[in-house]
Design a protein around this motif. Structure first.
Motif, PDB file in Angstrom:
ATOM      1  N   ARG A  41       0.820  -1.361   0.076  1.00  0.00           N
ATOM      2  CA  ARG A  41      -0.242  -0.067  -0.103  1.00  0.00           C
ATOM      3  C   ARG A  41       0.944   1.325   0.015  1.00  0.00           C
ATOM      4  NH1 ARG A  41      -4.711  -0.758  -1.871  1.00  0.00           N
ATOM      5  NH2 ARG A  41      -5.595  -2.866  -1.369  1.00  0.00           N
ATOM      6  N   CYS A  42       2.011   0.985   0.712  1.00  0.00           N
ATOM      7  CA  CYS A  42       2.687   2.440   0.791  1.00  0.00           C
ATOM      8  C   CYS A  42       4.054   2.041   1.460  1.00  0.00           C
ATOM      9  CB  CYS A  42       2.221   3.495   1.678  1.00  0.00           C
ATOM     10  SG  CYS A  42       1.848   3.046   3.380  1.00  0.00           S
ATOM     11  N   LEU A  43       5.030   2.798   1.251  1.00  0.00           N
ATOM     12  CA  LEU A  43       6.573   2.774   2.007  1.00  0.00           C
ATOM     13  C   LEU A  43       6.515   3.261   3.241  1.00  0.00           C
ATOM     14  CD1 LEU A  43       8.849   3.049  -0.744  1.00  0.00           C
ATOM     15  CD2 LEU A  43       7.464   1.018  -0.227  1.00  0.00           C
ATOM     16  N   GLY A  44       6.756   2.715   4.342  1.00  0.00           N
ATOM     17  CA  GLY A  44       6.646   3.480   5.545  1.00  0.00           C
ATOM     18  C   GLY A  44       7.746   3.286   6.456  1.00  0.00           C
ATOM     19  N   ALA A  45       7.877   3.980   7.938  1.00  0.00           N
ATOM     20  CA  ALA A  45       8.972   3.856   8.691  1.00  0.00           C
ATOM     21  C   ALA A  45       8.846   2.520   9.119  1.00  0.00           C
ATOM     22  CB  ALA A  45       8.851   4.985   9.491  1.00  0.00           C
ATOM     23  N   PRO A  46       9.941   2.214   9.659  1.00  0.00           N
ATOM     24  CA  PRO A  46      11.519   2.541   9.179  1.00  0.00           C
ATOM     25  C   PRO A  46      11.756   2.055   7.842  1.00  0.00           C
ATOM     26  CG  PRO A  46      11.622   0.603  10.459  1.00  0.00           C
ATOM     27  CD  PRO A  46      10.083   0.830  10.338  1.00  0.00           C
ATOM     28  N   ALA A  47      12.550   2.878   7.172  1.00  0.00           N
ATOM     29  CA  ALA A  47      13.567   2.536   5.908  1.00  0.00           C
ATOM     30  C   ALA A  47      12.731   1.869   4.931  1.00  0.00           C
ATOM     31  CB  ALA A  47      14.493   1.413   6.428  1.00  0.00           C
ATOM     32  N   GLY A  48      11.432   2.332   4.627  1.00  0.00           N
ATOM     33  CA  GLY A  48      10.831   1.953   3.412  1.00  0.00           C
ATOM     34  C   GLY A  48      10.192   0.677   3.497  1.00  0.00           C
ATOM     35  N   SER A  49       9.761   0.386   4.861  1.00  0.00           N
ATOM     36  CA  SER A  49       8.800  -0.846   5.101  1.00  0.00           C
ATOM     37  C   SER A  49       7.712  -0.884   4.067  1.00  0.00           C
ATOM     38  CB  SER A  49       8.395  -1.030   6.466  1.00  0.00           C
ATOM     39  OG  SER A  49       9.234  -0.704   7.528  1.00  0.00           O
ATOM     40  N   PRO A  50       7.457  -2.176   3.644  1.00  0.00           N
ATOM     41  CA  PRO A  50       6.276  -2.493   2.851  1.00  0.00           C
ATOM     42  C   PRO A  50       4.902  -2.623   3.675  1.00  0.00           C
ATOM     43  CG  PRO A  50       7.379  -4.583   2.834  1.00  0.00           C
ATOM     44  CD  PRO A  50       8.105  -3.430   3.682  1.00  0.00           C
ATOM     45  N   MET A  51       3.988  -1.389   3.641  1.00  0.00           N
ATOM     46  CA  MET A  51       2.888  -1.513   4.310  1.00  0.00           C
ATOM     47  C   MET A  51       1.798  -2.091   3.679  1.00  0.00           C
ATOM     48  SD  MET A  51       4.211   0.239   6.910  1.00  0.00           S
ATOM     49  CE  MET A  51       2.950   0.806   7.978  1.00  0.00           C
ATOM     50  N   MET A  52       1.073  -3.320   4.210  1.00  0.00           N
ATOM     51  CA  MET A  52       0.034  -4.044   3.662  1.00  0.00           C
ATOM     52  C   MET A  52      -0.995  -4.158   4.319  1.00  0.00           C
ATOM     53  SD  MET A  52       3.037  -6.738   2.105  1.00  0.00           S
ATOM     54  CE  MET A  52       3.730  -6.952   3.655  1.00  0.00           C
ATOM     55  N   ASP A  53      -2.167  -4.637   3.798  1.00  0.00           N
ATOM     56  CA  ASP A  53      -3.355  -4.962   4.513  1.00  0.00           C
ATOM     57  C   ASP A  53      -2.987  -6.299   5.057  1.00  0.00           C
ATOM     58  OD1 ASP A  53      -4.515  -2.602   3.649  1.00  0.00           O
ATOM     59  OD2 ASP A  53      -5.441  -3.460   1.908  1.00  0.00           O
ATOM     60  N   GLY A  54      -3.476  -6.514   6.391  1.00  0.00           N
ATOM     61  CA  GLY A  54      -3.160  -7.680   6.820  1.00  0.00           C
ATOM     62  C   GLY A  54      -4.266  -8.905   6.462  1.00  0.00           C
ATOM     63  N   PRO A  55      -3.542 -10.198   7.210  1.00  0.00           N
ATOM     64  CA  PRO A  55      -4.318 -11.626   6.762  1.00  0.00           C
ATOM     65  C   PRO A  55      -5.767 -11.264   7.233  1.00  0.00           C
ATOM     66  CG  PRO A  55      -2.269 -11.785   7.805  1.00  0.00           C
ATOM     67  CD  PRO A  55      -2.613 -10.242   7.927  1.00  0.00           C
ATOM     68  N   ALA A  56      -6.620 -12.137   6.863  1.00  0.00           N
ATOM     69  CA  ALA A  56      -7.961 -12.308   7.355  1.00  0.00           C
ATOM     70  C   ALA A  56      -8.206 -13.092   8.555  1.00  0.00           C
ATOM     71  CB  ALA A  56      -8.907 -13.243   6.172  1.00  0.00           C
ATOM     72  N   PHE A  57      -7.491 -12.168   9.640  1.00  0.00           N
ATOM     73  CA  PHE A  57      -7.546 -12.922  10.907  1.00  0.00           C
ATOM     74  C   PHE A  57      -8.973 -12.425  11.597  1.00  0.00           C
ATOM     75  CE2 PHE A  57      -2.831 -12.324  11.735  1.00  0.00           C
ATOM     76  CZ  PHE A  57      -2.410 -13.482  11.022  1.00  0.00           C
ATOM     77  N   PRO A  58      -9.537 -13.284  12.545  1.00  0.00           N
ATOM     78  CA  PRO A  58     -10.786 -12.731  13.132  1.00  0.00           C
ATOM     79  C   PRO A  58     -10.979 -11.629  13.633  1.00  0.00           C
ATOM     80  CG  PRO A  58     -10.141 -15.159  13.848  1.00  0.00           C
ATOM     81  CD  PRO A  58      -8.839 -14.315  12.980  1.00  0.00           C
ATOM     82  N   LYS A  59      -9.923 -10.975  14.233  1.00  0.00           N
ATOM     83  CA  LYS A  59     -10.013  -9.585  14.663  1.00  0.00           C
ATOM     84  C   LYS A  59      -8.812  -8.911  14.635  1.00  0.00           C
ATOM     85  CE  LYS A  59      -9.900 -12.279  19.165  1.00  0.00           C
ATOM     86  NZ  LYS A  59     -10.366 -12.431  20.456  1.00  0.00           N
ATOM     87  N   PRO A  60      -8.866  -7.674  14.964  1.00  0.00           N
ATOM     88  CA  PRO A  60      -7.214  -6.928  14.802  1.00  0.00           C
ATOM     89  C   PRO A  60      -6.290  -7.338  15.978  1.00  0.00           C
ATOM     90  CG  PRO A  60      -9.192  -5.453  15.004  1.00  0.00           C
ATOM     91  CD  PRO A  60      -9.724  -6.889  15.304  1.00  0.00           C
TER      92      PRO A  60
END
Lengths: 337, 245
Positions: B138-157
């Motif tokens: 989804r985007c590059l985040g902190a730290p150091a260009g981490s790949p930010m992604m929507d998470g797995p289909a877990f039952p809850k956050p």
């Protein structure tokens, strides 16, 4: 002629520049000199481009010597500057002979000093900047015995009579001390704090010892978020004022992580960030509200002073032949009398 | 040629050197396309004084030099960029795909059991759900260009750690809230670490420093702990188109 600078006592010092402006889009903080005005001034006084690599010295004493004659300028927090044991002026160009020690001692009323060398020093770059990035492990932290390659030697420029200071360029120095007034503008999320946001302007905060280039932690009465719920990660500006915990206010500086999920209450102005760069643990900080238009005007005025300084330096260095052929012979006789 | 309808946006002052643009439609995918499309346009428009743009999920932070441009001028650039998005050809930018081997649990994923317990499912189920999903960066985040992604289909956050770790190793594969990430560099962290990839993600001798960009596709694949060293020194690289891992 190139030469070497030998670091004899590093204190806490790095080679840096004005920062990695291309970093944030790749997830890297901008970093670079925390007090940008002092860093620019040092480079201008040394006859360099503003963004040339220079040495940032934080809190501790520093000593070095050069293998060739060099010209330097030291700005930032007040300190005792000596060259070959003789006192020398901060905020003015200073001539150093080969073998003489340059010593910066007793930084006080501020935290960071800047030392620029005419012709600058060789430094590796990452995304176009020499600024250290501690997270990715890039940058040059100086150690005892580190040698820096200088790009240009400058013959001695010295007043023949009693070694009086030769330059009086008269740049306005930023005021420093332990009571700091920091200008901020409303942050994009100010509404989330409701009326408690006003506490930012009525509280005197104390600078925590856990502050660094990433951010300053301030103790005092804390505004409180009135909304709840997770905030999506967003790009955070340098200068963002956040309340991540019930203990401290966090003011992000140039080493800040590029994205975060905390609401931004206020944003410190460019000139305010220079003030915070000099904050020592225990110093008192008060915030004053301003507008983006006014902050921009203040910033532009301060940069205009540096442009005036640059013109003076160019004129003086041109006459003395620093970085070029001496031009004083070209002056009409009347101008020299 | 696919044409993007830009989401409606709001622009917020963010100090004298930045503005935040937020896409406010109900459709999160459209918001994400809007802010990334706008960021790309701003990066390439050649306007003097624009340092760059940091797009995330629904927002983009636009940084500029207040000596060269004013916040008001930057707002005008942003509005122009949003209009131009309608004419941008997005089809040329096919996403690249990455295969990420991961050792789950144990010393590689110290929070795996904690996550399973909190979710009320087995460790194997956590791993299965993590592997099953196809992730979009989804985007590059902190730290150091981490790949930010929507998470797995877990039952809850997934709640963040109460006491964030002072140091999480490079390659750590983590989840928090409804998000997932890989750590390109060692850093402090409060996310739950469920595994680690042996690939090195960050290379500061190369530009860009991380191999993926927003829009690219990542898939995780389980490997055994004894296989970890087989990958030592290898860098994460995109798959050749059409090649299966």
């Amino acid at each position: 002629m190139t030469g070497e600078i030998l670091i004899q006592q590093p204190g806490n010092s790095v080679v840096t520049d004005l920062g990695r402006t291309r970093g944030p889009r790749f997830g890297l903080p901008v970093n670079g000199a925390l007090d940008q005005y002092s860093a620019r001034a040092a480079n201008i006084l040394a006859g360099n481009l503003d963004n040339h690599p220079l040495v940032e010295i934080t809190a501790l004493d520093f000593r070095m010597k050069a293998t060739t004659d060099i010209l330097i300028a030291v700005t930032g927090a007040p300190l005792t500057l000596t060259v070959g044991g003789r006192p020398a002026s901060q905020w003015e160009p200073v001539s150093v002979r080969a073998g003489e020690s340059v010593s910066l001692r007793g930084i006080h009323r501020g935290l960071r000093a800047y030392l620029a060398i005419h012709g600058s020093v060789e430094a590796e770059t990452l995304l176009g900047s020499a600024a250290p990035d501690t997270v990715v492990g890039f940058g040059l932290q100086l150690k005892e015995g580190t040698t820096l390659l200088t790009r240009r030697s400058v013959g001695p420029v010295r007043q023949p009579y009693f070694d009086l200071p030769l330059f009086r360029l008269g740049l306005e120095r930023p005021s420093m001390g332990s009571d700091l007034l920091v200008d901020v503008t409303d942050g994009p999320d100010v509404a989330e704090f409701g009326e408690s946001g006003e506490l930012l302007f009525t509280t005197e905060y104390a600078v925590s010892g856990r502050s660094n280039h990433i951010g300053l932690r301030l103790g005092g009465e804390l505004p409180e978020r009135t909304t709840t719920g997770e905030v999506l990660s967003r790009g955070v500006p340098v200068g963002a004022v956040e309340v991540p915990s019930r203990e401290e206010l966090l003011v992000l500086h140039r080493g800040r992580g590029v994205t975060a999920g905390y609401p931004v209450l206020a944003v410190v102005t460019s000139t305010g960030l220079d003030v915070l760069a000099q904050a020592r643990p225990g110093d008192k900080v008060r915030f004053r509200k301003t507008t983006v238009a006014e902050a921009t005007a203040v910033h532009r005025r301060s940069r205009a002073q540096l442009e005036t300084l640059r013109e003076s330096v160019n004129t003086v260095f041109g006459l003395l032949g620093i970085g070029c052929r001496p031009q004083w012979q070209d002056l009409p006789v009347a101008a020299c009398s | 040629m696919s044409v993007l309808t830009a989401s409606p946006t709001e622009i917020y002052e963010s100090g004298d050197s930045a503005v935040r643009v937020v896409a406010i439609s109900e459709a999160s995918e459209q918001n994400w396309l809007t802010v990334h499309g706008l960021a790309n346009w701003l990066e390439n428009c050649g306007a003097e004084g624009l340092h760059g743009a940091v797009p995330t999920y629904d927002s983009v932070l636009v940084e500029f030099d207040p000596l060269l441009v004013s916040a008001r001028q930057v707002r005008a650039f942003v509005k122009l960029g949003l209009l131009e998005l309608a004419h941008a050809d997005e089809s040329a930018k096919a996403p690249r795909e990455f295969d990420v081997p991961v050792v789950y649990g144990g010393g590689y994923g110290p929070d795996l059991e904690r996550v399973a317990e909190h979710q009320g499912i087995s460790v194997e189920e956590v791993i299965r759900l993590h592997i099953e999903k196809t992730y979009t960066v989804r985007c590059l985040g902190a730290p150091a260009g981490s790949p930010m992604m929507d998470g797995p289909a877990f039952p809850k956050p997934v709640p963040r750690l109460k006491d964030p770790r002072l140091s999480v190793p490079a390659g750590a594969v983590s989840v928090a809230g409804r998000q997932a990430v890989i750590a390109p560099a060692m850093a402090p962290g409060g996310w739950c670490v469920i595994g680690q990839t042996p690939f090195s993600v960050l290379n500061i001798r190369r530009e860009p420093l991380v191999p993926y960009k927003p829009g690219d596709i990542l898939r995780f694949r389980q490997i055994r702990p004894e296989e970890f060293s087989d990958y030592a020194g290898l860098e994460l690289e995109p798959l050749e188109p059409g090649v299966q891992p």
